[in-house]
Design a protein around this motif. Structure first.
Motif, PDB file in Angstrom:
ATOM      1  N   LEU A   1       0.837  -1.205   0.000  1.00 51.43           N
ATOM      2  CA  LEU A   1       0.000   0.000   0.000  1.00 51.43           C
ATOM      3  C   LEU A   1       0.872   1.256   0.000  1.00 51.43           C
ATOM      4  O   LEU A   1       0.825   2.086   0.912  1.00 51.43           O
ATOM      5  CB  LEU A   1      -0.934   0.005   1.220  1.00 51.43           C
ATOM      6  N   PRO A   2       1.707   1.422  -1.033  1.00 53.02           N
ATOM      7  CA  PRO A   2       2.676   2.517  -1.045  1.00 53.02           C
ATOM      8  C   PRO A   2       2.039   3.895  -1.244  1.00 53.02           C
ATOM      9  O   PRO A   2       1.056   4.042  -1.972  1.00 53.02           O
ATOM     10  CB  PRO A   2       3.572   2.158  -2.233  1.00 53.02           C
ATOM     11  N   VAL A   3       2.613   4.875  -0.572  1.00 51.70           N
ATOM     12  CA  VAL A   3       2.207   6.267  -0.739  1.00 51.70           C
ATOM     13  C   VAL A   3       3.454   7.075  -1.081  1.00 51.70           C
ATOM     14  O   VAL A   3       4.414   7.110  -0.299  1.00 51.70           O
ATOM     15  CB  VAL A   3       1.557   6.823   0.552  1.00 51.70           C
ATOM     16  N   GLN A   4       3.463   7.697  -2.256  1.00 54.40           N
ATOM     17  CA  GLN A   4       4.603   8.504  -2.667  1.00 54.40           C
ATOM     18  C   GLN A   4       4.705   9.751  -1.784  1.00 54.40           C
ATOM     19  O   GLN A   4       3.766  10.543  -1.706  1.00 54.40           O
ATOM     20  CB  GLN A   4       4.454   8.919  -4.130  1.00 54.40           C
ATOM     21  N   ILE A   5       5.853   9.902  -1.110  1.00 55.60           N
ATOM     22  CA  ILE A   5       6.063  11.055  -0.240  1.00 55.60           C
ATOM     23  C   ILE A   5       6.847  12.150  -0.967  1.00 55.60           C
ATOM     24  O   ILE A   5       6.621  13.338  -0.757  1.00 55.60           O
ATOM     25  CB  ILE A   5       6.829  10.638   1.040  1.00 55.60           C
ATOM     26  N   GLY A   6       7.752  11.756  -1.831  1.00 56.09           N
ATOM     27  CA  GLY A   6       8.539  12.733  -2.555  1.00 56.09           C
ATOM     28  C   GLY A   6       9.794  12.111  -3.126  1.00 56.09           C
ATOM     29  O   GLY A   6      10.036  10.909  -2.995  1.00 56.09           O
ATOM     30  N   ASP A   7      10.591  12.931  -3.794  1.00 58.96           N
ATOM     31  CA  ASP A   7      11.866  12.472  -4.329  1.00 58.96           C
ATOM     32  C   ASP A   7      12.827  13.651  -4.423  1.00 58.96           C
ATOM     33  O   ASP A   7      12.444  14.798  -4.139  1.00 58.96           O
ATOM     34  CB  ASP A   7      11.698  11.795  -5.700  1.00 58.96           C
ATOM     35  N   ALA A   8      14.048  13.366  -4.815  1.00 63.49           N
ATOM     36  CA  ALA A   8      15.051  14.423  -4.972  1.00 63.49           C
ATOM     37  C   ALA A   8      15.272  14.717  -6.445  1.00 63.49           C
ATOM     38  O   ALA A   8      16.371  15.043  -6.868  1.00 63.49           O
ATOM     39  CB  ALA A   8      16.367  13.994  -4.312  1.00 63.49           C
ATOM     40  N   MET A   9      14.213  14.581  -7.230  1.00 62.24           N
ATOM     41  CA  MET A   9      14.319  14.756  -8.680  1.00 62.24           C
ATOM     42  C   MET A   9      13.294  15.747  -9.210  1.00 62.24           C
ATOM     43  O   MET A   9      13.099  15.864 -10.422  1.00 62.24           O
ATOM     44  CB  MET A   9      14.118  13.400  -9.378  1.00 62.24           C
ATOM     45  N   GLY A  10      12.589  16.418  -8.315  1.00 62.75           N
ATOM     46  CA  GLY A  10      11.585  17.383  -8.757  1.00 62.75           C
ATOM     47  C   GLY A  10      10.189  16.815  -8.787  1.00 62.75           C
ATOM     48  O   GLY A  10       9.331  17.289  -9.541  1.00 62.75           O
ATOM     49  N   ASP A  11       9.932  15.788  -7.970  1.00 64.99           N
ATOM     50  CA  ASP A  11       8.609  15.139  -7.908  1.00 64.99           C
ATOM     51  C   ASP A  11       8.124  14.710  -9.295  1.00 64.99           C
ATOM     52  O   ASP A  11       7.035  15.064  -9.749  1.00 64.99           O
ATOM     53  CB  ASP A  11       7.577  16.077  -7.266  1.00 64.99           C
ATOM     54  N   VAL A  12       8.948  13.899  -9.966  1.00 67.42           N
ATOM     55  CA  VAL A  12       8.641  13.426 -11.319  1.00 67.42           C
ATOM     56  C   VAL A  12       7.811  12.145 -11.255  1.00 67.42           C
ATOM     57  O   VAL A  12       7.740  11.495 -10.205  1.00 67.42           O
ATOM     58  CB  VAL A  12       9.943  13.181 -12.116  1.00 67.42           C
ATOM     59  N   PRO A  13       7.180  11.721 -12.369  1.00 68.79           N
ATOM     60  CA  PRO A  13       6.397  10.471 -12.380  1.00 68.79           C
ATOM     61  C   PRO A  13       7.258   9.255 -12.047  1.00 68.79           C
ATOM     62  O   PRO A  13       8.477   9.281 -12.199  1.00 68.79           O
ATOM     63  CB  PRO A  13       5.894  10.399 -13.832  1.00 68.79           C
ATOM     64  N   ARG A  14       6.589   8.182 -11.621  1.00 65.67           N
ATOM     65  CA  ARG A  14       7.292   6.998 -11.130  1.00 65.67           C
ATOM     66  C   ARG A  14       8.229   6.388 -12.171  1.00 65.67           C
ATOM     67  O   ARG A  14       9.363   6.032 -11.846  1.00 65.67           O
ATOM     68  CB  ARG A  14       6.291   5.940 -10.659  1.00 65.67           C
ATOM     69  N   ASP A  15       7.784   6.247 -13.435  1.00 65.82           N
ATOM     70  CA  ASP A  15       8.645   5.629 -14.442  1.00 65.82           C
ATOM     71  C   ASP A  15       9.881   6.470 -14.728  1.00 65.82           C
ATOM     72  O   ASP A  15      10.952   5.948 -15.016  1.00 65.82           O
ATOM     73  CB  ASP A  15       7.858   5.362 -15.735  1.00 65.82           C
ATOM     74  N   LEU A  16       9.756   7.786 -14.620  1.00 64.60           N
ATOM     75  CA  LEU A  16      10.899   8.667 -14.835  1.00 64.60           C
ATOM     76  C   LEU A  16      11.865   8.611 -13.643  1.00 64.60           C
ATOM     77  O   LEU A  16      13.071   8.767 -13.806  1.00 64.60           O
ATOM     78  CB  LEU A  16      10.421  10.104 -15.063  1.00 64.60           C
ATOM     79  N   GLN A  17      11.318   8.368 -12.446  1.00 66.14           N
ATOM     80  CA  GLN A  17      12.174   8.221 -11.261  1.00 66.14           C
ATOM     81  C   GLN A  17      13.184   7.094 -11.464  1.00 66.14           C
ATOM     82  O   GLN A  17      14.379   7.265 -11.223  1.00 66.14           O
ATOM     83  CB  GLN A  17      11.317   7.921 -10.016  1.00 66.14           C
ATOM     84  N   LEU A  18      12.691   5.948 -11.916  1.00 66.78           N
ATOM     85  CA  LEU A  18      13.571   4.795 -12.128  1.00 66.78           C
ATOM     86  C   LEU A  18      14.601   5.090 -13.210  1.00 66.78           C
ATOM     87  O   LEU A  18      15.772   4.699 -13.081  1.00 66.78           O
ATOM     88  CB  LEU A  18      12.752   3.559 -12.500  1.00 66.78           C
TER      89      LEU A  18
END
Length: 315
Positions: A24-41
């Motif tokens: 049950l994942p909840v996206q909290i944030g990233d260090a990439m500018g809050d980009v979509p999940r596929d772009l994160q990878l």
């Protein structure tokens, strides 16, 4: 608040693990500018690929609260960003996800240990640094303050002279073990390979060095440790010459060589999955042969194998 740190080699597997539906994942944030999940990878892969020599190129941290405690997602984001900066990842891509599948509220952070400039983020003293940050967060957010593990407090309270002496003592013990392994390889004898192994182990035990085998559940040996003076060292900690596979090869070569010096005419190598005999076959006068089974598997490793099985069924 507890932090667990895992260094890995597969960024995609770690990324898929923290985003799996069952948690049950909840996206909290990233260090990439809050980009979509596929772009994160994609960004994580690009960063990791800058350094092919770094084997442990994935940083995976799990930060969890005690049961009954809760934080808002904005608070988790502030804590996660502060933690990653504290650990040296201020210029590296990472992803932050909160899971809801246990009674302990917790977040996962997966990062590339290669930053945007191609520099490696050091993992030196990572456990100690994490514990310092956890204690600070507990005070800042009025959370239950956990006691820092005794082992860490002892290390922290040691003088530089004490730490130097301990390090020097460990080096002395390692050299003692290595010298005795070389001597045992040279002096061991046996009419067949299993007897030769027993003699090899017996020589070590006679010199106050206990041998510990690390086994999978099926009994196959995958590693070995040596203990003397209440200090235990994995074979890999003794140097390349004494890593398990190399040590097994050296044992076989020594058997063939030493056998030719004895009276036996033809050396016999009997098939065996074990590097050393079981304690029921041989137990020396001043030490023991012990077995360590790999029963507690890491949850992420189980997830990797489960995915592989699913892929295999689909072919």
């Amino acid at each position: 608040m507890i932090a667990k740190i895992i260094l890995g080699t597969d960024i995609k597997s770690a990324f898929d693990y923290i985003n799996r539906d069952g948690s049950l994942p909840v996206q909290i944030g990233d260090a990439m500018g809050d980009v979509p999940r596929d772009l994160q990878l994609s960004i994580l892969n690009d960063a990791v690929s800058q350094n092919h020599r770094l084997k442990k190129n994935v940083f995976h941290a799990i930060i969890s609260l005690e049961p009954g405690q809760q934080l808002k997602d904005r608070e988790w984001q502030n804590i996660g960003d502060g933690f990653m900066n504290h650990m040296g990842f201020e210029n590296a891509p990472y992803v932050m996800v909160r899971h809801q599948n246990t009674d302990k509220q917790h977040i996962h952070l997966v990062a590339s240990r290669v930053d945007y400039d191609g520099k490696t983020v050091s993992d030196s003293q990572s456990y100690q640094k994490a514990m310092v940050y956890m204690r600070e967060v507990e005070k800042d957010y009025n959370l239950q303050v956990l006691e820092t593990p005794t082992l860490y407090k002892k290390e922290k309270n040691k003088s530089s002279q004490e730490l130097y002496s301990e390090k020097k003592g460990n080096k002395h013990l390692k050299n003692f073990i290595k010298d005795n392994i070389r001597q045992a390889l040279s002096n061991a004898r046996g009419s067949n390979f299993n007897n030769f192994k027993k003699d090899f182990i017996g020589i070590l035990i006679g010199n106050n060095i206990s041998v510990i085998e690390h086994q999978y559940k099926n009994g196959k040996v995958y590693g070995m440790s040596f203990e003397t003076n209440d200090k235990t060292f994995k074979s890999s900690q003794l140097g390349k010459e004494f890593q398990f596979e190399q040590l097994a090869t050296s044992l076989l070569e020594s058997f063939m060589k030493n056998h030719s010096k004895g009276k036996e005419s033809t050396p016999r190598v009997e098939p065996s999955n074990d590097f050393a005999p079981s304690s029921s076959i041989y137990l020396g006068p001043s030490g023991t042969i012990r077995h360590s089974s790999d029963e507690d598997e890491d949850e992420e490793e189980k997830y990797k194998r489960k995915k592989k099985k699913k892929r295999g069924r689909g072919r």
